[in-house]
Design a protein around this motif. Sequence first.
Motif, mmCIF file in Angstrom:
data_model
loop_
_atom_site.group_PDB
_atom_site.id
_atom_site.type_symbol
_atom_site.label_atom_id
_atom_site.label_comp_id
_atom_site.label_asym_id
_atom_site.label_seq_id
_atom_site.Cartn_x
_atom_site.Cartn_y
_atom_site.Cartn_z
ATOM 1 N N ARG A 107 13.138 -34.563 -6.108
ATOM 2 C CA ARG A 107 13.085 -34.706 -4.652
ATOM 3 C C ARG A 107 13.158 -36.168 -4.215
ATOM 4 N NH1 ARG A 107 8.414 -30.625 -2.656
ATOM 5 N NH2 ARG A 107 9.802 -29.404 -1.359
ATOM 6 N N ALA A 108 12.701 -37.086 -5.091
ATOM 7 C CA ALA A 108 12.744 -38.515 -4.776
ATOM 8 C C ALA A 108 14.144 -39.081 -4.938
ATOM 9 C CB ALA A 108 11.762 -39.268 -5.662
ATOM 10 N N GLY A 109 15.080 -38.238 -5.373
ATOM 11 C CA GLY A 109 16.467 -38.673 -5.462
ATOM 12 C C GLY A 109 16.942 -39.047 -6.851
ATOM 13 N N HIS A 110 16.099 -38.879 -7.840
ATOM 14 C CA HIS A 110 16.507 -39.180 -9.214
ATOM 15 C C HIS A 110 17.471 -38.112 -9.705
ATOM 16 C CE1 HIS A 110 13.641 -42.481 -9.731
ATOM 17 N NE2 HIS A 110 12.851 -41.756 -8.961
ATOM 18 N N PRO A 111 18.441 -38.498 -10.521
ATOM 19 C CA PRO A 111 19.446 -37.520 -10.966
ATOM 20 C C PRO A 111 18.883 -36.440 -11.885
ATOM 21 C CG PRO A 111 19.775 -39.631 -12.066
ATOM 22 C CD PRO A 111 18.700 -39.839 -11.036
ATOM 23 N N GLU A 112 17.793 -36.752 -12.592
ATOM 24 C CA GLU A 112 17.152 -35.795 -13.482
ATOM 25 C C GLU A 112 15.662 -35.761 -13.184
ATOM 26 O OE1 GLU A 112 18.878 -33.837 -15.460
ATOM 27 O OE2 GLU A 112 20.741 -34.861 -14.959
ATOM 28 N N GLY A 113 15.071 -34.613 -13.360
ATOM 29 C CA GLY A 113 13.643 -34.467 -13.073
ATOM 30 C C GLY A 113 12.741 -35.097 -14.103
ATOM 31 N N ASP A 114 13.318 -35.493 -15.224
ATOM 32 C CA ASP A 114 12.473 -36.088 -16.261
ATOM 33 C C ASP A 114 12.689 -37.593 -16.401
ATOM 34 O OD1 ASP A 114 14.971 -36.018 -17.453
ATOM 35 O OD2 ASP A 114 14.356 -34.737 -19.116
ATOM 36 N N SER A 115 13.189 -38.218 -15.353
ATOM 37 C CA SER A 115 13.459 -39.659 -15.417
ATOM 38 C C SER A 115 12.375 -40.496 -14.743
ATOM 39 C CB SER A 115 14.827 -39.967 -14.797
ATOM 40 O OG SER A 115 14.875 -39.558 -13.455
ATOM 41 N N CYS A 116 11.252 -39.889 -14.398
ATOM 42 C CA CYS A 116 10.158 -40.607 -13.744
ATOM 43 C C CYS A 116 8.956 -40.711 -14.682
ATOM 44 C CB CYS A 116 9.728 -39.867 -12.477
ATOM 45 S SG CYS A 116 11.006 -39.817 -11.201
ATOM 46 N N PRO A 117 8.130 -41.732 -14.525
ATOM 47 C CA PRO A 117 6.962 -41.894 -15.391
ATOM 48 C C PRO A 117 6.034 -40.666 -15.417
ATOM 49 C CG PRO A 117 7.326 -43.904 -14.145
ATOM 50 C CD PRO A 117 8.289 -42.867 -13.608
ATOM 51 N N ALA A 118 5.817 -40.041 -14.275
ATOM 52 C CA ALA A 118 4.924 -38.874 -14.244
ATOM 53 C C ALA A 118 5.513 -37.707 -15.039
ATOM 54 C CB ALA A 118 4.656 -38.446 -12.803
ATOM 55 N N SER A 119 6.820 -37.574 -15.029
ATOM 56 C CA SER A 119 7.471 -36.522 -15.806
ATOM 57 C C SER A 119 7.334 -36.795 -17.293
ATOM 58 C CB SER A 119 8.956 -36.427 -15.440
ATOM 59 O OG SER A 119 9.121 -36.204 -14.063
#
Length: 128
Positions: free
Chosen positions: A70-82
């Motif tokens: 939702r934050a606009g990242h292309p993949e859902g696992d590209s964020c530190p929380a993921s």
Amino acid sequence: MRIGELAARAGTTTRTLRYYESRGLLPARRGGNGYRTYDENDLKLLRQIRTLQDFGFDLEETRPFVECLRAGHPEGDSCPASLAGYRRKLDELDALIGELQAVRAKIGLRLAMAEGDPPLCELGGQEL
């Protein structure tokens, strides 16, 4: 797209989509006619949720991945929380694997004892 089309494309039910909406995982947008409306990004969210659930994540554990998308990242696992979510799940799986290995070892030992010389009778532990 409307809720029925999204459910069909995602391989789920409209009831499930409404539940995800109530949990804040799926946006609640409505068109001028009052119908729920969705787009390709919503389909991507649902596919991410379904994949994670197939991996054993519960619904709440999918939230960081959904928020990343939702934050606009292309993949859902590209964020530190993921990434932290993946690490927690791996730790959980490692613990379960350890528990299963311990149970297997105990059962293997019991089997070896039961098959010992002389074998024990199934009824009452008497020798055959």
